[in-house]
Motif scaffolding. Structure first.
Motif, mmCIF file in Angstrom:
data_model
loop_
_atom_site.group_PDB
_atom_site.id
_atom_site.type_symbol
_atom_site.label_atom_id
_atom_site.label_comp_id
_atom_site.label_asym_id
_atom_site.label_seq_id
_atom_site.Cartn_x
_atom_site.Cartn_y
_atom_site.Cartn_z
ATOM 1 N N LEU A 171 -12.157 45.705 33.769
ATOM 2 C CA LEU A 171 -12.950 46.837 33.310
ATOM 3 C C LEU A 171 -12.448 48.143 33.935
ATOM 4 N N VAL A 172 -12.124 48.091 35.223
ATOM 5 C CA VAL A 172 -11.566 49.268 35.891
ATOM 6 C C VAL A 172 -10.253 49.667 35.230
ATOM 7 N N ARG A 173 -9.389 48.700 34.964
ATOM 8 C CA ARG A 173 -8.087 48.995 34.334
ATOM 9 C C ARG A 173 -8.263 49.626 32.954
ATOM 10 N N LEU A 174 -9.199 49.067 32.169
ATOM 11 C CA LEU A 174 -9.419 49.603 30.824
ATOM 12 C C LEU A 174 -9.966 51.031 30.871
ATOM 13 N N LEU A 175 -10.993 51.249 31.668
ATOM 14 C CA LEU A 175 -11.569 52.591 31.752
ATOM 15 C C LEU A 175 -10.604 53.575 32.398
ATOM 16 N N SER A 176 -9.968 53.142 33.468
ATOM 17 C CA SER A 176 -9.020 54.012 34.157
ATOM 18 C C SER A 176 -7.854 54.372 33.233
ATOM 19 N N GLY A 177 -7.368 53.394 32.491
ATOM 20 C CA GLY A 177 -6.278 53.651 31.550
ATOM 21 C C GLY A 177 -6.675 54.664 30.486
#
Length: 194
Positions: free
Chosen positions: A154-160
């Motif tokens: 979730l962090v990777r998706l939002l951060s991306g």
């Protein structure tokens, strides 16, 4: 009173960091030489090389400072919010707003990925902005505001998504209008996670 060697080293490091940050922001990485940085900071080139072995190493240090500062802006915005959910939204908005600052744009978004490489850039981002995002999402899951799910993806998706929007804003011919449009799009996107 005489300054200690440690104080002298710290002052030199602060002068080099502040000067390099200003020059990299104003002119871009490719147009700033080490000699210019040393002269402008009022230190010898030898003193510069005592702290940094290359222009790329100095830039990486400055980039880390800029990303840390952006992370602190995010944390302050999130902490000032009335609750954790509002804090997540405020932190995301603070990150995007930081992306419209010319200094942040030049150092963090335009030069950063190409000078230090994408993987190192992401590691620096993980130490600052992404860390705050992970903490916020974990807290919201603990509170029951968000359904429990693996935090890292979730962090990777939002951060991306946020980083891509930030890079887009950095290249925008109308960053004010595009920032407003991005903010308006961000809220329902994040609300969908509830």
């Amino acid at each position: 009173m005489a300054r200690t060697k440690q104080q002298q080293r710290e002052e030199t490091m602060e002068a080099l960091t502040a000067t390099a940050r200003r020059l990299f922001a104003e002119h871009g990485y490719g147009k700033v030489g080490l000699e210019t940085i040393a002269q402008t900071a009022g230190v010898s080139k030898g003193a510069l090389y005592h702290h940094f072995s290359s222009k790329a190493e100095l830039f990486r240090h400055v980039l880390g400072v800029v990303q840390h500062d952006v992370g602190e802006q995010i944390a302050r915005a999130a902490d000032a919010a009335p609750d954790s959910w509002a804090g997540l939204l405020a932190g995301c908005r603070a990150f995007l707003a930081a992306a419209t600052d010319p200094e942040t744009q030049q150092i963090m978004l335009l030069d950063g990925p190409s000078v230090v490489g994408w993987q190192d850039w992401r590691e620096l981002d993980a130490e600052s902005s992404a860390r705050h995002l992970a903490e916020a999402l974990t807290g919201l899951m603990t509170e029951g505001v968000l359904a429990k799910r693996p935090v890292e993806p979730l962090v990777r998706l939002l951060s991306g998504a946020m980083n891509e929007a930030a890079v887009w804003l950095a290249h925008s011919p109308d960053p004010k209008a595009d920032l407003a449009a991005t903010m308006n799009t961000l809220t329902p996107m994040i609300e969908a996670l509830r």
